[in-house]
Design a protein around this motif. Structure first.
Motif, PDB file in Angstrom:
ATOM      1  N   MET A 133       0.844  -1.182   0.000  1.00 56.70           N
ATOM      2  CA  MET A 133       0.000   0.000   0.000  1.00 56.70           C
ATOM      3  C   MET A 133       0.884   1.238   0.000  1.00 56.70           C
ATOM      4  O   MET A 133       1.801   1.338   0.803  1.00 56.70           O
ATOM      5  N   GLU A 134       0.591   2.132  -0.909  1.00 60.82           N
ATOM      6  CA  GLU A 134       1.409   3.322  -1.047  1.00 60.82           C
ATOM      7  C   GLU A 134       1.032   4.351   0.019  1.00 60.82           C
ATOM      8  O   GLU A 134      -0.135   4.570   0.323  1.00 60.82           O
ATOM      9  N   LYS A 135       2.066   4.977   0.537  1.00 65.97           N
ATOM     10  CA  LYS A 135       1.893   5.961   1.586  1.00 65.97           C
ATOM     11  C   LYS A 135       1.357   7.263   0.984  1.00 65.97           C
ATOM     12  O   LYS A 135       1.776   7.681  -0.090  1.00 65.97           O
ATOM     13  N   THR A 136       0.427   7.924   1.693  1.00 65.34           N
ATOM     14  CA  THR A 136      -0.161   9.163   1.175  1.00 65.34           C
ATOM     15  C   THR A 136       0.283  10.398   1.942  1.00 65.34           C
ATOM     16  O   THR A 136       0.215  11.502   1.415  1.00 65.34           O
ATOM     17  N   HIS A 137       0.742  10.233   3.182  1.00 64.87           N
ATOM     18  CA  HIS A 137       1.192  11.370   3.979  1.00 64.87           C
ATOM     19  C   HIS A 137       2.548  11.057   4.584  1.00 64.87           C
ATOM     20  O   HIS A 137       2.795   9.939   5.033  1.00 64.87           O
ATOM     21  N   TYR A 138       3.414  12.084   4.584  1.00 65.85           N
ATOM     22  CA  TYR A 138       4.784  11.896   5.032  1.00 65.85           C
ATOM     23  C   TYR A 138       5.128  12.922   6.102  1.00 65.85           C
ATOM     24  O   TYR A 138       4.676  14.069   6.035  1.00 65.85           O
ATOM     25  N   THR A 139       5.976  12.523   7.051  1.00 70.06           N
ATOM     26  CA  THR A 139       6.516  13.480   8.017  1.00 70.06           C
ATOM     27  C   THR A 139       7.612  14.255   7.308  1.00 70.06           C
ATOM     28  O   THR A 139       8.018  13.904   6.192  1.00 70.06           O
ATOM     29  N   ILE A 140       8.159  15.259   7.961  1.00 64.27           N
ATOM     30  CA  ILE A 140       9.210  16.056   7.331  1.00 64.27           C
ATOM     31  C   ILE A 140      10.443  15.205   7.042  1.00 64.27           C
ATOM     32  O   ILE A 140      11.066  15.344   5.996  1.00 64.27           O
ATOM     33  N   SER A 141      10.784  14.284   7.931  1.00 57.23           N
ATOM     34  CA  SER A 141      11.948  13.410   7.706  1.00 57.23           C
ATOM     35  C   SER A 141      11.710  12.488   6.522  1.00 57.23           C
ATOM     36  O   SER A 141      12.592  12.294   5.680  1.00 57.23           O
ATOM     37  N   GLU A 142      10.518  11.914   6.448  1.00 53.83           N
ATOM     38  CA  GLU A 142      10.194  11.018   5.344  1.00 53.83           C
ATOM     39  C   GLU A 142      10.158  11.775   4.015  1.00 53.83           C
ATOM     40  O   GLU A 142      10.656  11.297   2.992  1.00 53.83           O
ATOM     41  N   ALA A 143       9.578  12.974   4.027  1.00 51.76           N
ATOM     42  CA  ALA A 143       9.512  13.784   2.807  1.00 51.76           C
ATOM     43  C   ALA A 143      10.916  14.175   2.352  1.00 51.76           C
ATOM     44  O   ALA A 143      11.216  14.152   1.156  1.00 51.76           O
ATOM     45  N   ALA A 144      11.777  14.509   3.307  1.00 52.59           N
ATOM     46  CA  ALA A 144      13.158  14.878   2.979  1.00 52.59           C
ATOM     47  C   ALA A 144      13.862  13.707   2.305  1.00 52.59           C
ATOM     48  O   ALA A 144      14.590  13.888   1.317  1.00 52.59           O
ATOM     49  N   LYS A 145      13.640  12.492   2.822  1.00 50.41           N
ATOM     50  CA  LYS A 145      14.255  11.303   2.208  1.00 50.41           C
ATOM     51  C   LYS A 145      13.703  11.079   0.798  1.00 50.41           C
ATOM     52  O   LYS A 145      14.442  10.712  -0.113  1.00 50.41           O
ATOM     53  N   GLU A 146      12.421  11.310   0.616  1.00 49.63           N
ATOM     54  CA  GLU A 146      11.797  11.098  -0.690  1.00 49.63           C
ATOM     55  C   GLU A 146      12.397  12.008  -1.773  1.00 49.63           C
ATOM     56  O   GLU A 146      12.552  11.596  -2.903  1.00 49.63           O
ATOM     57  N   VAL A 147      12.702  13.254  -1.394  1.00 49.94           N
ATOM     58  CA  VAL A 147      13.218  14.206  -2.383  1.00 49.94           C
ATOM     59  C   VAL A 147      14.736  14.393  -2.276  1.00 49.94           C
ATOM     60  O   VAL A 147      15.306  15.238  -2.961  1.00 49.94           O
ATOM     61  N   HIS A 148      15.373  13.615  -1.411  1.00 47.27           N
ATOM     62  CA  HIS A 148      16.829  13.577  -1.279  1.00 47.27           C
ATOM     63  C   HIS A 148      17.443  14.906  -0.826  1.00 47.27           C
ATOM     64  O   HIS A 148      18.411  15.397  -1.414  1.00 47.27           O
ATOM     65  N   VAL A 149      16.846  15.490   0.203  1.00 38.90           N
ATOM     66  CA  VAL A 149      17.424  16.675   0.851  1.00 38.90           C
ATOM     67  C   VAL A 149      17.323  16.465   2.359  1.00 38.90           C
ATOM     68  O   VAL A 149      16.660  15.545   2.832  1.00 38.90           O
ATOM     69  N   ASP A 150      17.960  17.337   3.122  1.00 36.90           N
ATOM     70  CA  ASP A 150      17.876  17.265   4.578  1.00 36.90           C
ATOM     71  C   ASP A 150      16.600  17.951   5.053  1.00 36.90           C
ATOM     72  O   ASP A 150      16.109  18.887   4.399  1.00 36.90           O
ATOM     73  N   PRO A 151      16.074  17.542   6.198  1.00 42.21           N
ATOM     74  CA  PRO A 151      14.845  18.165   6.717  1.00 42.21           C
ATOM     75  C   PRO A 151      14.981  19.674   6.926  1.00 42.21           C
ATOM     76  O   PRO A 151      14.030  20.420   6.696  1.00 42.21           O
ATOM     77  N   HIS A 152      16.170  20.122   7.340  1.00 41.77           N
ATOM     78  CA  HIS A 152      16.327  21.568   7.563  1.00 41.77           C
ATOM     79  C   HIS A 152      16.138  22.355   6.269  1.00 41.77           C
ATOM     80  O   HIS A 152      15.713  23.511   6.282  1.00 41.77           O
ATOM     81  N   VAL A 153      16.430  21.725   5.101  1.00 43.85           N
ATOM     82  CA  VAL A 153      16.221  22.381   3.815  1.00 43.85           C
ATOM     83  C   VAL A 153      14.729  22.618   3.589  1.00 43.85           C
ATOM     84  O   VAL A 153      14.319  23.696   3.135  1.00 43.85           O
ATOM     85  N   LEU A 154      13.915  21.620   3.945  1.00 38.43           N
ATOM     86  CA  LEU A 154      12.463  21.769   3.777  1.00 38.43           C
ATOM     87  C   LEU A 154      11.928  22.883   4.678  1.00 38.43           C
ATOM     88  O   LEU A 154      11.070  23.659   4.269  1.00 38.43           O
TER      89      LEU A 154
END
Length: 192
Positions: free
Chosen positions: A1-22
């Protein structure tokens, strides 16, 4: 099942940047990232698509101000403030891709126009440069030939003067010798 909502850490990993960048982008680009009831940032597919687009714009060399203008175009309609559980709507991934596609097409067309203009003018520039170089070289060679001719002329005049003075000196010496011989001959035969 594909994830629909991400935390800041998970989103950062998805787009290959650090959370502080987001966090930095959220503040600098005035991004309205939705939050859950506990106040934590929640990234959905639309937010991830926007983050990927921001990364692409940065790769293309856009400044943060330009990216902010693209993320938050000036609108004449007032923007409603988000409520606690309201998830803000961003342009769909398809709309972002379409806008990006149009921009790429525009860049290609503009690139072709500039390339053609350079190619057309390069032939004229090459001809002008070749003509200018040929004219300059011809003038320089003419000048050098004139200098050489003048130097040769000066050398020949000097040589001619030297030969004439040598001949004149020989004539004077011969005349002096004849005069001296005549005077010796007079004394020899007893005439004074």
């Amino acid at each position: 099942m594909e994830k629909t909502h991400y935390t800041i850490s998970e989103a950062a990993k998805e787009v290959h940047v650090d959370p502080h960048v987001l966090r930095y982008w959220e503040e600098e680009l005035s991004l309205a990232i939705p939050r859950n009831p506990l106040g934590h940032r929640v990234y959905g597919k639309k937010e991830l698509a926007l983050l990927r687009q921001i990364i692409q714009w940065k790769k293309e060399g856009l400044s943060l101000k330009e990216i902010e203008n693209k993320c938050n175009p000036v609108s004449t309609l007032p923007t409603p403030a988000p409520h606690n559980n309201q998830i803000l709507q961003y342009p769909s991934e398809k709309a972002i891709v379409t806008e990006d596609f149009k921009m790429q097409q525009f860049k290609k067309i503009l690139g072709r126009i500039v390339t053609e203009a350079i190619q057309e003018n390069s032939n004229e520039l090459t001809t002008d440069i070749a003509s200018n170089v040929a004219t300059s070289v011809t003038k320089e060679l003419d000048y050098l030939f004139r200098e050489k001719e003048e130097a040769d002329e000066k050398r020949f005049r000097h040589l001619d003067e030297t030969i004439r003075s040598y001949q004149k000196a020989r004539q004077e010496a011969a005349a002096a010798e004849m005069t001296e011989n005549k005077s010796k001959n007079r004394h020899f035969f007893g005439k004074k």
